[in-house]
Each structure stands twice: as structure tokens, then as C-alpha cells.
Scaffold this motif. Structure first.
Motif, PDB file in Angstrom:
ATOM      1  N   THR A   1      -1.820   3.643  -8.638  1.00  0.00           N
ATOM      2  CA  THR A   1      -1.249   4.362  -9.775  1.00  0.00           C
ATOM      3  C   THR A   1       0.002   3.638 -10.250  1.00  0.00           C
ATOM      4  O   THR A   1       0.423   2.650  -9.663  1.00  0.00           O
ATOM      5  CB  THR A   1      -0.875   5.813  -9.385  1.00  0.00           C
ATOM      6  N   ASN A   2       0.610   4.172 -11.289  1.00  0.00           N
ATOM      7  CA  ASN A   2       1.854   3.589 -11.785  1.00  0.00           C
ATOM      8  C   ASN A   2       3.004   3.817 -10.820  1.00  0.00           C
ATOM      9  O   ASN A   2       4.000   3.116 -10.853  1.00  0.00           O
ATOM     10  CB  ASN A   2       2.201   4.168 -13.160  1.00  0.00           C
ATOM     11  N   LYS A   3       2.866   4.857  -9.982  1.00  0.00           N
ATOM     12  CA  LYS A   3       3.909   5.113  -8.988  1.00  0.00           C
ATOM     13  C   LYS A   3       3.831   4.052  -7.909  1.00  0.00           C
ATOM     14  O   LYS A   3       2.760   3.579  -7.547  1.00  0.00           O
ATOM     15  CB  LYS A   3       3.732   6.492  -8.361  1.00  0.00           C
ATOM     16  N   GLN A   4       4.976   3.708  -7.372  1.00  0.00           N
ATOM     17  CA  GLN A   4       5.027   2.687  -6.342  1.00  0.00           C
ATOM     18  C   GLN A   4       4.332   3.168  -5.066  1.00  0.00           C
ATOM     19  O   GLN A   4       4.521   4.292  -4.623  1.00  0.00           O
ATOM     20  CB  GLN A   4       6.483   2.345  -6.037  1.00  0.00           C
ATOM     21  N   LEU A   5       3.496   2.309  -4.495  1.00  0.00           N
ATOM     22  CA  LEU A   5       2.799   2.577  -3.235  1.00  0.00           C
ATOM     23  C   LEU A   5       2.013   3.890  -3.234  1.00  0.00           C
ATOM     24  O   LEU A   5       2.101   4.685  -2.308  1.00  0.00           O
ATOM     25  CB  LEU A   5       3.780   2.560  -2.061  1.00  0.00           C
ATOM     26  N   GLN A   6       1.214   4.104  -4.260  1.00  0.00           N
ATOM     27  CA  GLN A   6       0.355   5.275  -4.294  1.00  0.00           C
ATOM     28  C   GLN A   6      -0.999   4.877  -4.874  1.00  0.00           C
ATOM     29  O   GLN A   6      -1.074   4.182  -5.883  1.00  0.00           O
ATOM     30  CB  GLN A   6       0.974   6.393  -5.124  1.00  0.00           C
ATOM     31  N   TYR A   7      -2.050   5.310  -4.192  1.00  0.00           N
ATOM     32  CA  TYR A   7      -3.420   5.004  -4.603  1.00  0.00           C
ATOM     33  C   TYR A   7      -4.150   6.325  -4.800  1.00  0.00           C
ATOM     34  O   TYR A   7      -3.914   7.286  -4.081  1.00  0.00           O
ATOM     35  CB  TYR A   7      -4.133   4.183  -3.527  1.00  0.00           C
ATOM     36  N   ILE A   8      -5.049   6.364  -5.777  1.00  0.00           N
ATOM     37  CA  ILE A   8      -5.766   7.603  -6.079  1.00  0.00           C
ATOM     38  C   ILE A   8      -7.252   7.305  -6.252  1.00  0.00           C
ATOM     39  O   ILE A   8      -7.630   6.233  -6.726  1.00  0.00           O
ATOM     40  CB  ILE A   8      -5.180   8.312  -7.325  1.00  0.00           C
ATOM     41  N   ALA A   9      -8.078   8.265  -5.836  1.00  0.00           N
ATOM     42  CA  ALA A   9      -9.529   8.167  -6.000  1.00  0.00           C
ATOM     43  C   ALA A   9     -10.064   9.535  -6.380  1.00  0.00           C
ATOM     44  O   ALA A   9      -9.451  10.562  -6.082  1.00  0.00           O
ATOM     45  CB  ALA A   9     -10.185   7.703  -4.706  1.00  0.00           C
ATOM     46  N   SER A  10     -11.207   9.539  -7.039  1.00  0.00           N
ATOM     47  CA  SER A  10     -11.910  10.788  -7.330  1.00  0.00           C
ATOM     48  C   SER A  10     -13.031  10.928  -6.315  1.00  0.00           C
ATOM     49  O   SER A  10     -13.755   9.976  -6.039  1.00  0.00           O
ATOM     50  CB  SER A  10     -12.507  10.757  -8.740  1.00  0.00           C
ATOM     51  N   GLY A  11     -13.151  12.122  -5.753  1.00  0.00           N
ATOM     52  CA  GLY A  11     -14.210  12.396  -4.795  1.00  0.00           C
ATOM     53  C   GLY A  11     -15.026  13.584  -5.236  1.00  0.00           C
ATOM     54  O   GLY A  11     -14.619  14.349  -6.118  1.00  0.00           O
ATOM     55  N   MET A  12     -16.192  13.721  -4.619  1.00  0.00           N
ATOM     56  CA  MET A  12     -17.048  14.858  -4.909  1.00  0.00           C
ATOM     57  C   MET A  12     -17.932  15.093  -3.686  1.00  0.00           C
ATOM     58  O   MET A  12     -18.408  14.138  -3.084  1.00  0.00           O
ATOM     59  CB  MET A  12     -17.932  14.573  -6.129  1.00  0.00           C
TER      60      MET A  12
END
Length: 131
Positions: A83-94
Motif C-alpha cells: 500500500t501507500n503506507k510504509q511497510l504495509q501489504y494488503i490482499a483481498s480474500g474470500m
């Protein structure tokens, strides 16, 4: 593509009523310095939800997926992006609907600190309960 279709078919075939979940934010003891959380307050089967990984250092994500703990329902792949935030990763799950009143799911995240070859694993369990 065939693997995805097989996983999807298994999830659909094992149907049960819609449910809500109560995410648990406890990481495996080994990786308590990083944070793996479910962003949404509840997880509804067959509806996307957000997963956030916040490590303490720069990392490379090797592999990530969701897998049933109580019963095997295949592996649901996760694709994390920074993400744009430092040291943060995001994923979509289902997750799919299940045939049990309560289903425990586990998120597995395999990663390594940049510049090293040592792999680390972060896990997160969450329960989906029939309503």
C-alpha cells in the motif's frame, strides 16, 4: 486455471448457510514482531474481505493462501500488494460456504526479510459460524 476451477467447485459443492466470523489477530508465536490482521469486522462467505500484513522490516512475500483447518477445502491463493503506507501489504480474500456449523480457516503467509534467504511464516486463524 483448472486448479482455480477445481477449488471453486469444491467450495460451492460443500455448501451451508451464510455465516459471520470473528477474526483472531493472534500470529504464530514465532512471528509476534509482525502483524497479520483481517481489516473487516466480519467475514461473510463468498464475499471479499481485506487482509493486512504489517512487518517490522522490508520483506518479500513468497507465498500466501487461505486453507481450511477443520476440513480440507483446497488452497485459496492470496496476492498481496504494497500500500501507500510504509511497510504495509494488503490482499483481498474470500472463503466459501461450508457444511459445518463452525469452520476454522487459516491464513498462511510465507515471507523473508529483504537481503536474507531465511523464510518466515505468519499465520492467522479465524472462525466462520453459521447464523
Amino acid at each position: 486455471m483448472r486448479l482455480f476451477l477445481v477449488i471453486f467447485a469444491v467450495i460451492i459443492i460443500s455448501g451451508c448457510d451464510d455465516s459471520n466470523s470473528k477474526p483472531s489477530t493472534k500470529l504464530s508465536e514465532q512471528q509476534s514482531s509482525s502483524l497479520l490482521t483481517i481489516k473487516d469486522e466480519s467475514v461473510i462467505p463468498e464475499t471479499e474481505f481485506s487482509i493486512v500484513f504489517t512487518p517490522n522490516n522490508e520483506v518479500e512475500i513468497i507465498d500466501a493462501y487461505i486453507e481450511g483447518v477443520d476440513m480440507y477445502m483446497g488452497r485459496i491463493p492470496l496476492f498481496f500488494s504494497r500500500t501507500n503506507k510504509q511497510l504495509q501489504y494488503i490482499a483481498s480474500g474470500m472463503v466459501g460456504v461450508c457444511s459445518k456449523n463452525e469452520m476454522v480457516w487459516r491464513i498462511y503467509l510465507h515471507y523473508r526479510k529483504n537481503g536474507t534467504q531465511e523464510g518466515k511464516i505468519a499465520t492467522l486463524n479465524f472462525v466462520v459460524t453459521n447464523t
